[in-house]
Design a protein around this motif. Structure first.
Motif, PDB file in Angstrom:
ATOM      1  N   ALA A  19      -6.018  38.393 -14.287  1.00 28.36           N
ATOM      2  CA  ALA A  19      -4.788  38.070 -14.966  1.00 28.36           C
ATOM      3  C   ALA A  19      -3.734  38.787 -14.410  1.00 28.36           C
ATOM      4  CB  ALA A  19      -4.939  38.360 -16.423  1.00 28.36           C
ATOM      5  N   ASP A  20      -2.591  38.452 -14.591  1.00 27.51           N
ATOM      6  CA  ASP A  20      -1.277  39.054 -13.818  1.00 27.51           C
ATOM      7  C   ASP A  20      -0.197  39.004 -14.757  1.00 27.51           C
ATOM      8  OD1 ASP A  20       0.087  40.642 -12.233  1.00 27.51           O
ATOM      9  OD2 ASP A  20      -0.161  39.511 -10.444  1.00 27.51           O
ATOM     10  N   SER A  21       1.017  39.775 -14.851  1.00 22.41           N
ATOM     11  CA  SER A  21       2.354  39.590 -15.210  1.00 22.41           C
ATOM     12  C   SER A  21       2.081  39.353 -16.772  1.00 22.41           C
ATOM     13  CB  SER A  21       3.016  38.399 -14.657  1.00 22.41           C
ATOM     14  OG  SER A  21       2.955  38.332 -13.097  1.00 22.41           O
TER      15      SER A  21
ATOM     16  N   GLY B   5     -13.560  35.830 -23.993  1.00 27.03           N
ATOM     17  CA  GLY B   5     -12.123  35.707 -23.962  1.00 27.03           C
ATOM     18  C   GLY B   5     -11.490  37.519 -24.274  1.00 27.03           C
ATOM     19  N   ILE B   6     -10.398  37.623 -23.638  1.00 24.90           N
ATOM     20  CA  ILE B   6      -9.953  38.813 -23.650  1.00 24.90           C
ATOM     21  C   ILE B   6      -8.688  39.210 -24.498  1.00 24.90           C
ATOM     22  CG2 ILE B   6      -8.919  40.884 -21.910  1.00 24.90           C
ATOM     23  CD1 ILE B   6     -10.241  39.549 -19.428  1.00 24.90           C
ATOM     24  N   TYR B   7      -8.800  39.967 -25.454  1.00 21.61           N
ATOM     25  CA  TYR B   7      -7.498  40.568 -26.159  1.00 21.61           C
ATOM     26  C   TYR B   7      -6.868  41.648 -25.549  1.00 21.61           C
ATOM     27  CZ  TYR B   7      -9.352  37.539 -29.956  1.00 21.61           C
ATOM     28  OH  TYR B   7      -9.670  36.697 -30.856  1.00 21.61           O
ATOM     29  N   VAL B   8      -5.772  41.432 -25.219  1.00 16.47           N
ATOM     30  CA  VAL B   8      -4.747  42.409 -24.504  1.00 16.47           C
ATOM     31  C   VAL B   8      -3.788  43.073 -25.525  1.00 16.47           C
ATOM     32  CG1 VAL B   8      -3.175  42.734 -22.545  1.00 16.47           C
ATOM     33  CG2 VAL B   8      -5.072  41.027 -22.620  1.00 16.47           C
ATOM     34  N   ARG B   9      -3.584  44.369 -25.551  1.00 16.74           N
ATOM     35  CA  ARG B   9      -2.613  44.790 -26.402  1.00 16.74           C
ATOM     36  C   ARG B   9      -1.373  45.456 -25.524  1.00 16.74           C
ATOM     37  NH1 ARG B   9       0.208  44.771 -30.109  1.00 16.74           N
ATOM     38  NH2 ARG B   9       0.083  46.108 -31.946  1.00 16.74           N
TER      39      ARG B   9
ATOM     40  N   LEU C 216      -6.381  35.844 -23.869  1.00 15.65           N
ATOM     41  CA  LEU C 216      -6.708  35.364 -22.578  1.00 15.65           C
ATOM     42  C   LEU C 216      -8.168  34.534 -22.639  1.00 15.65           C
ATOM     43  CD1 LEU C 216      -5.641  38.218 -20.215  1.00 15.65           C
ATOM     44  CD2 LEU C 216      -3.949  36.481 -21.464  1.00 15.65           C
ATOM     45  N   THR C 217      -7.996  33.467 -22.036  1.00 19.43           N
ATOM     46  CA  THR C 217      -9.228  32.503 -22.068  1.00 19.43           C
ATOM     47  C   THR C 217      -9.378  31.921 -20.607  1.00 19.43           C
ATOM     48  OG1 THR C 217      -8.323  30.659 -23.240  1.00 19.43           O
ATOM     49  CG2 THR C 217      -9.339  32.117 -24.630  1.00 19.43           C
ATOM     50  N   ASP C 218     -10.732  31.609 -20.096  1.00 23.14           N
ATOM     51  CA  ASP C 218     -10.937  30.938 -19.046  1.00 23.14           C
ATOM     52  C   ASP C 218     -11.416  29.631 -19.223  1.00 23.14           C
ATOM     53  OD1 ASP C 218     -11.642  30.213 -16.348  1.00 23.14           O
ATOM     54  OD2 ASP C 218     -13.473  31.457 -16.239  1.00 23.14           O
TER      55      ASP C 218
ATOM     56  N   VAL D   4     -11.113  33.326 -13.641  1.00 21.78           N
ATOM     57  CA  VAL D   4     -10.022  33.750 -13.792  1.00 21.78           C
ATOM     58  C   VAL D   4      -9.019  32.981 -15.087  1.00 21.78           C
ATOM     59  CG1 VAL D   4      -7.594  33.640 -12.718  1.00 21.78           C
ATOM     60  CG2 VAL D   4      -9.556  33.845 -11.232  1.00 21.78           C
ATOM     61  N   MET D   5      -8.721  34.227 -15.809  1.00 26.51           N
ATOM     62  CA  MET D   5      -8.012  33.502 -16.862  1.00 26.51           C
ATOM     63  C   MET D   5      -6.851  32.522 -16.899  1.00 26.51           C
ATOM     64  SD  MET D   5      -9.837  35.073 -19.330  1.00 26.51           S
ATOM     65  CE  MET D   5     -11.344  35.987 -18.988  1.00 26.51           C
ATOM     66  N   ASP D   6      -6.729  31.280 -17.514  1.00 29.72           N
ATOM     67  CA  ASP D   6      -5.802  30.180 -17.113  1.00 29.72           C
ATOM     68  C   ASP D   6      -5.153  29.965 -18.458  1.00 29.72           C
ATOM     69  OD1 ASP D   6      -7.842  28.901 -18.254  1.00 29.72           O
ATOM     70  OD2 ASP D   6      -8.627  28.399 -16.110  1.00 29.72           O
ATOM     71  N   ALA D   7      -5.590  30.507 -19.542  1.00 34.04           N
ATOM     72  CA  ALA D   7      -4.975  30.177 -20.818  1.00 34.04           C
ATOM     73  C   ALA D   7      -4.677  31.359 -21.393  1.00 34.04           C
ATOM     74  CB  ALA D   7      -5.724  29.196 -21.581  1.00 34.04           C
TER      75      ALA D   7
END
Length: 231
Positions: free
Chosen positions: A43-45, A59-63, A76-78, A84-87
């Motif tokens: 993931a980026d940006s 799924g990835i939780y980002v703080r 984020l989910t793939d 690669v996380m696309d959602a």
């Protein structure tokens, strides 16, 4: 160091894991990892990312420590399962640092407290609009006001900042503070982790301290290269 610990360390820093993605998608080629591991940019940006956690569905939780478009947490989910996380979905109108999954809840800290969100069986937040505030009144220093968080196997809350470590009992009735005055080697704390023997590992700028099950504090490693968010 075993693969489980190493994998967790690189996941937090670089979103690393087992992968079959093409080498062309790798990044930071100067980094080497043991056989069976690879480094992939997933993931980026995203904004000013501080901590992440991964649920049972991948799924990835980002703080975020600064709001982006009015939100402080990303999920984020793939969707196409290519690694690669696309959602991306965003929720939570408060900035902060800490985020962790424990049992049936996602815990997320603001600069003054801790919220929790119930999760469904897939590890996804059921109601993003109505988190429960379970800890409040923490000091907001404006600068160095991190409220990074972890929960141990007794569901005690552990907060760490650039000044001290606080343990709050699961029923919120007992608060303990740890710093250089009572055994911690260095006050600038960057991460806390509970190992498989239920010891609490506290990582500071130059040291790792352990708190064992009897609450004894020991310095476990000699001075070494500066540690940041390693585990």
């Amino acid at each position: 160091m075993n693969k489980k610990i190493l994998g967790g360390a690189f996941l937090l820093l670089f979103a690393v894991g087992f992968t079959t993605l093409p080498v062309a998608q790798f990044f930071a080629p100067a980094i080497t990892v043991p056989a069976g591991f690879a480094i992939t940019k997933v993931a980026d940006s995203l904004g000013k990312v501080r901590h992440i956690d991964v649920n049972s569905s991948g799924g990835i939780y980002v703080r975020l420590n600064a709001l982006k478009d009015g939100k402080g947490t990303l999920y984020l989910t793939d969707q196409d399962k290519d690694g690669v996380m696309d959602a991306k979905t965003a929720f939570g109108n408060f900035p902060g640092t800490g985020i962790t999954i424990k049992g049936k809840y996602l815990y997320s800290s603001s600069n003054t407290g801790v919220f929790r969100y119930p999760l469904n069986k897939a590890g996804e937040v059921i109601d993003t609009e109505n988190p429960e505030l379970i800890v409040d009144g923490l000091m907001d220093k404006k600068r160095d006001n991190s409220k990074s968080i972890t929960l141990d196997n007794n569901n005690n809350f552990w907060f760490w900042t650039e000044a001290w470590v606080v343990k709050v009992s699961s029923d919120l009735s007992l608060w303990n503070t740890y710093n250089t005055s009572n055994g911690i080697t260095w006050n600038e704390i960057h991460s806390i982790y509970q190992d498989e023997d239920f010891n609490i590992l506290i990582l500071s700028n130059w040291w790792i301290n352990t708190i064992d099950s009897d609450w004894n504090i020991e310095r476990t490693f000699a001075k070494f290269q500066r540690v940041m968010h390693a585990i």
